[in-house]
Design a protein around this motif. Structure first.
Motif, PDB file in Angstrom:
ATOM      1  N   ASP A 147      33.619  13.535  27.303  1.00  0.00           N
ATOM      2  CA  ASP A 147      32.253  13.325  26.826  1.00  0.00           C
ATOM      3  C   ASP A 147      32.041  11.881  26.390  1.00  0.00           C
ATOM      4  N   VAL A 148      33.063  11.283  25.787  1.00  0.00           N
ATOM      5  CA  VAL A 148      32.930   9.910  25.299  1.00  0.00           C
ATOM      6  C   VAL A 148      32.695   8.953  26.460  1.00  0.00           C
ATOM      7  N   VAL A 149      33.505   9.049  27.489  1.00  0.00           N
ATOM      8  CA  VAL A 149      33.382   8.137  28.625  1.00  0.00           C
ATOM      9  C   VAL A 149      32.078   8.396  29.377  1.00  0.00           C
ATOM     10  N   ARG A 150      31.697   9.661  29.502  1.00  0.00           N
ATOM     11  CA  ARG A 150      30.399   9.958  30.125  1.00  0.00           C
ATOM     12  C   ARG A 150      29.265   9.361  29.306  1.00  0.00           C
ATOM     13  N   GLY A 151      29.399   9.417  27.976  1.00  0.00           N
ATOM     14  CA  GLY A 151      28.374   8.844  27.118  1.00  0.00           C
ATOM     15  C   GLY A 151      28.255   7.337  27.281  1.00  0.00           C
ATOM     16  N   ILE A 152      29.394   6.665  27.422  1.00  0.00           N
ATOM     17  CA  ILE A 152      29.366   5.221  27.669  1.00  0.00           C
ATOM     18  C   ILE A 152      28.642   4.933  28.980  1.00  0.00           C
ATOM     19  N   ARG A 153      29.005   5.677  30.018  1.00  0.00           N
ATOM     20  CA  ARG A 153      28.411   5.450  31.347  1.00  0.00           C
ATOM     21  C   ARG A 153      26.891   5.645  31.286  1.00  0.00           C
ATOM     22  N   GLU A 154      26.452   6.711  30.637  1.00  0.00           N
ATOM     23  CA  GLU A 154      25.021   7.013  30.590  1.00  0.00           C
ATOM     24  C   GLU A 154      24.245   5.957  29.800  1.00  0.00           C
ATOM     25  N   LEU A 155      24.831   5.479  28.706  1.00  0.00           N
ATOM     26  CA  LEU A 155      24.101   4.495  27.903  1.00  0.00           C
ATOM     27  C   LEU A 155      24.085   3.137  28.590  1.00  0.00           C
ATOM     28  N   VAL A 156      25.174   2.767  29.248  1.00  0.00           N
ATOM     29  CA  VAL A 156      25.175   1.512  30.010  1.00  0.00           C
ATOM     30  C   VAL A 156      24.057   1.549  31.056  1.00  0.00           C
ATOM     31  N   GLU A 157      23.949   2.656  31.768  1.00  0.00           N
ATOM     32  CA  GLU A 157      22.922   2.777  32.803  1.00  0.00           C
ATOM     33  C   GLU A 157      21.523   2.725  32.194  1.00  0.00           C
ATOM     34  N   ALA A 158      21.327   3.402  31.054  1.00  0.00           N
ATOM     35  CA  ALA A 158      20.014   3.420  30.413  1.00  0.00           C
ATOM     36  C   ALA A 158      19.636   2.042  29.897  1.00  0.00           C
ATOM     37  N   CYS A 159      20.595   1.323  29.313  1.00  0.00           N
ATOM     38  CA  CYS A 159      20.324  -0.020  28.804  1.00  0.00           C
ATOM     39  C   CYS A 159      20.034  -0.987  29.952  1.00  0.00           C
ATOM     40  N   THR A 160      20.787  -0.879  31.029  1.00  0.00           N
ATOM     41  CA  THR A 160      20.538  -1.743  32.185  1.00  0.00           C
ATOM     42  C   THR A 160      19.134  -1.514  32.729  1.00  0.00           C
ATOM     43  N   ALA A 161      18.718  -0.249  32.808  1.00  0.00           N
ATOM     44  CA  ALA A 161      17.380   0.064  33.315  1.00  0.00           C
ATOM     45  C   ALA A 161      16.292  -0.498  32.407  1.00  0.00           C
ATOM     46  N   GLU A 162      16.586  -0.601  31.113  1.00  0.00           N
ATOM     47  CA  GLU A 162      15.619  -1.105  30.142  1.00  0.00           C
ATOM     48  C   GLU A 162      15.709  -2.621  29.985  1.00  0.00           C
ATOM     49  N   GLY A 163      16.680  -3.247  30.630  1.00  0.00           N
ATOM     50  CA  GLY A 163      16.855  -4.690  30.507  1.00  0.00           C
ATOM     51  C   GLY A 163      17.504  -5.107  29.214  1.00  0.00           C
ATOM     52  N   VAL A 164      18.370  -4.235  28.658  1.00  0.00           N
ATOM     53  CA  VAL A 164      19.033  -4.487  27.376  1.00  0.00           C
ATOM     54  C   VAL A 164      20.534  -4.640  27.599  1.00  0.00           C
ATOM     55  N   LEU A 165      21.105  -5.727  27.118  1.00  0.00           N
ATOM     56  CA  LEU A 165      22.552  -5.913  27.164  1.00  0.00           C
ATOM     57  C   LEU A 165      23.206  -4.996  26.136  1.00  0.00           C
ATOM     58  N   LEU A 166      24.163  -4.191  26.564  1.00  0.00           N
ATOM     59  CA  LEU A 166      24.869  -3.273  25.667  1.00  0.00           C
ATOM     60  C   LEU A 166      26.274  -3.768  25.393  1.00  0.00           C
ATOM     61  N   ILE A 167      26.612  -3.891  24.114  1.00  0.00           N
ATOM     62  CA  ILE A 167      27.985  -4.168  23.686  1.00  0.00           C
ATOM     63  C   ILE A 167      28.632  -2.828  23.354  1.00  0.00           C
ATOM     64  N   VAL A 168      29.681  -2.490  24.051  1.00  0.00           N
ATOM     65  CA  VAL A 168      30.402  -1.237  23.830  1.00  0.00           C
ATOM     66  C   VAL A 168      31.527  -1.497  22.834  1.00  0.00           C
ATOM     67  N   GLU A 169      31.407  -0.903  21.651  1.00  0.00           N
ATOM     68  CA  GLU A 169      32.451  -1.032  20.630  1.00  0.00           C
ATOM     69  C   GLU A 169      33.348   0.200  20.670  1.00  0.00           C
ATOM     70  N   ILE A 170      34.649  -0.021  20.700  1.00  0.00           N
ATOM     71  CA  ILE A 170      35.618   1.065  20.702  1.00  0.00           C
ATOM     72  C   ILE A 170      36.498   0.959  19.461  1.00  0.00           C
ATOM     73  N   LEU A 171      36.621   2.064  18.748  1.00  0.00           N
ATOM     74  CA  LEU A 171      37.561   2.151  17.633  1.00  0.00           C
ATOM     75  C   LEU A 171      38.590   3.224  17.939  1.00  0.00           C
ATOM     76  N   LEU A 172      39.839   2.909  17.638  1.00  0.00           N
ATOM     77  CA  LEU A 172      40.928   3.870  17.752  1.00  0.00           C
ATOM     78  C   LEU A 172      41.205   4.479  16.378  1.00  0.00           C
ATOM     79  N   TYR A 173      41.968   5.538  16.325  1.00  0.00           N
ATOM     80  CA  TYR A 173      42.255   6.181  15.046  1.00  0.00           C
ATOM     81  C   TYR A 173      43.503   7.038  15.172  1.00  0.00           C
ATOM     82  N   ARG A 174      44.092   7.303  14.023  1.00  0.00           N
ATOM     83  CA  ARG A 174      45.309   8.114  13.989  1.00  0.00           C
ATOM     84  C   ARG A 174      44.938   9.589  14.049  1.00  0.00           C
ATOM     85  N   LEU A 175      45.619  10.351  14.882  1.00  0.00           N
ATOM     86  CA  LEU A 175      45.386  11.783  15.010  1.00  0.00           C
ATOM     87  C   LEU A 175      46.082  12.544  13.895  1.00  0.00           C
TER      88      LEU A 175
END
Length: 302
Positions: A147-175
């Motif tokens: 779901d996370v990677v699909r969400g990145i893909r969908e938002l990148v596409e939506a931002c590109t269509a709107e003419g908005v540069l998207l910065i994708v921030e990734i945080l890691l964490y301990r399980l």
């Protein structure tokens, strides 16, 4: 490499130094900003939304106005700081944070949410030059079909269509059940794998944690496959972050996005004290950080 559109290239130039390196003051924090504000009479919870907005405004006036860009949130700072002229007067580019505070945990994995009602069109309506969205990711547990990677893909596409540069921030964490030692050992590879997955999902700009070493930075750069990445400060002290930035930039990073490392000990509830601390403590740090991302000689102290 995921190519930038003409509009995205213009936005990239706006959030970068004259030498072409990303430099963004991060001020989209909410609860963590309250936590570091000094002199609060009854602790962080006594700080009102209005007081927090004023502090963010002072960060624009006395700190970010000396740099290319500032990252602000639509929950507290926006649209107020645009509508009242604070940001326009500074001439500083605006990056709009799209993520809500905190995260939800489902089956041991963290998930972020969008700020209510915030879309790529909202970013444009707020006067944003670019957008930023944060995702938590464990690439050893979440692959290209997650779901996370699909969400990145969908938002990148939506931002590109709107003419908005998207910065994708990734945080890691301990399980849960993972020891500190296990997490530390896996961390460099996790950062590189997170970069790779994000780029495969279409990310055009990345904001990533410092992966721990020169060798790890080079591995992240290779994984990013030509996509520019900026290192985030993650709350470390300024002197530590400067060293991390210099190492990261020397091994392929394209800049830095700094928040608490700049201002966490320079915020006071008293506005006059805050102005003095931002001007004489935080601003020299920003100048030193600019020199670090531009790989210039820096003699300004912290």
């Amino acid at each position: 490499m995921n190519e930038l559109t003409t509009l995205e290239k213009r936005a990239m130039a706006r959030i970068s130094t004259a030498d072409g390196h990303m430099l963004i003051v991060a001020a989209d924090q909410r609860n963590s900003m309250k936590a570091v504000m000094q002199d609060a009479p009854d602790g962080p919870e006594s700080i009102s939304r209005e007081e927090l907005a004023q502090a963010k405004g002072d960060l624009v006036r006395h700190l970010a106005s000396h740099g290319p860009a500032i990252l602000l949130d639509p929950e507290v700072a926006l649209p107020q700081l645009v509508d009242d002229g604070t940001l326009d007067a500074s001439g500083t580019a605006l990056v709009v944070g799209m993520d809500a505070s905190g995260y939800e945990t489902v089956d041991g994995l963290r998930h972020t949410r969008f700020s209510a009602g915030v879309t790529p069109r909202t970013v444009r309506d707020l006067g944003g030059d670019a957008a930023k969205m944060l995702w938590y990711l464990r690439p050893d547990r979440q692959g290209s079909d997650s779901d996370v990677v699909r969400g990145i893909r969908e938002l990148v596409e939506a931002c590109t269509a709107e003419g908005v540069l998207l910065i994708v921030e990734i945080l890691l964490y301990r399980l849960e059940g993972e020891t500190d030692e296990q997490y530390a050992e896996r961390f460099p590879q996790l950062v590189a794998d997170a970069a790779r997955l994000s780029v495969e999902a279409g990310a055009k700009v990345l904001k990533l944690p410092y992966p721990g070493s020169a060798e790890a930075c080079a591995a992240v750069t290779e994984a990013a496959a030509g996509v520019p990445w900026a290192v985030l400060s993650a709350g470390v002290d300024h002197s530590t972050f400067i060293g991390q930035v210099r190492t990261a930039v020397a091994h392929g990073a394209s800049g830095a996005m700094a928040g608490r490392s700049l201002w966490k000990d320079a915020l006071s509830v008293a506005s006059a004290v805050r102005e003095d601390l931002l001007t004489h403590r935080a601003l020299p740090r920003l100048r030193e950080l600019r020199a670090a991302v531009d790989r210039a000689d820096a003699t300004v102290g912290a």
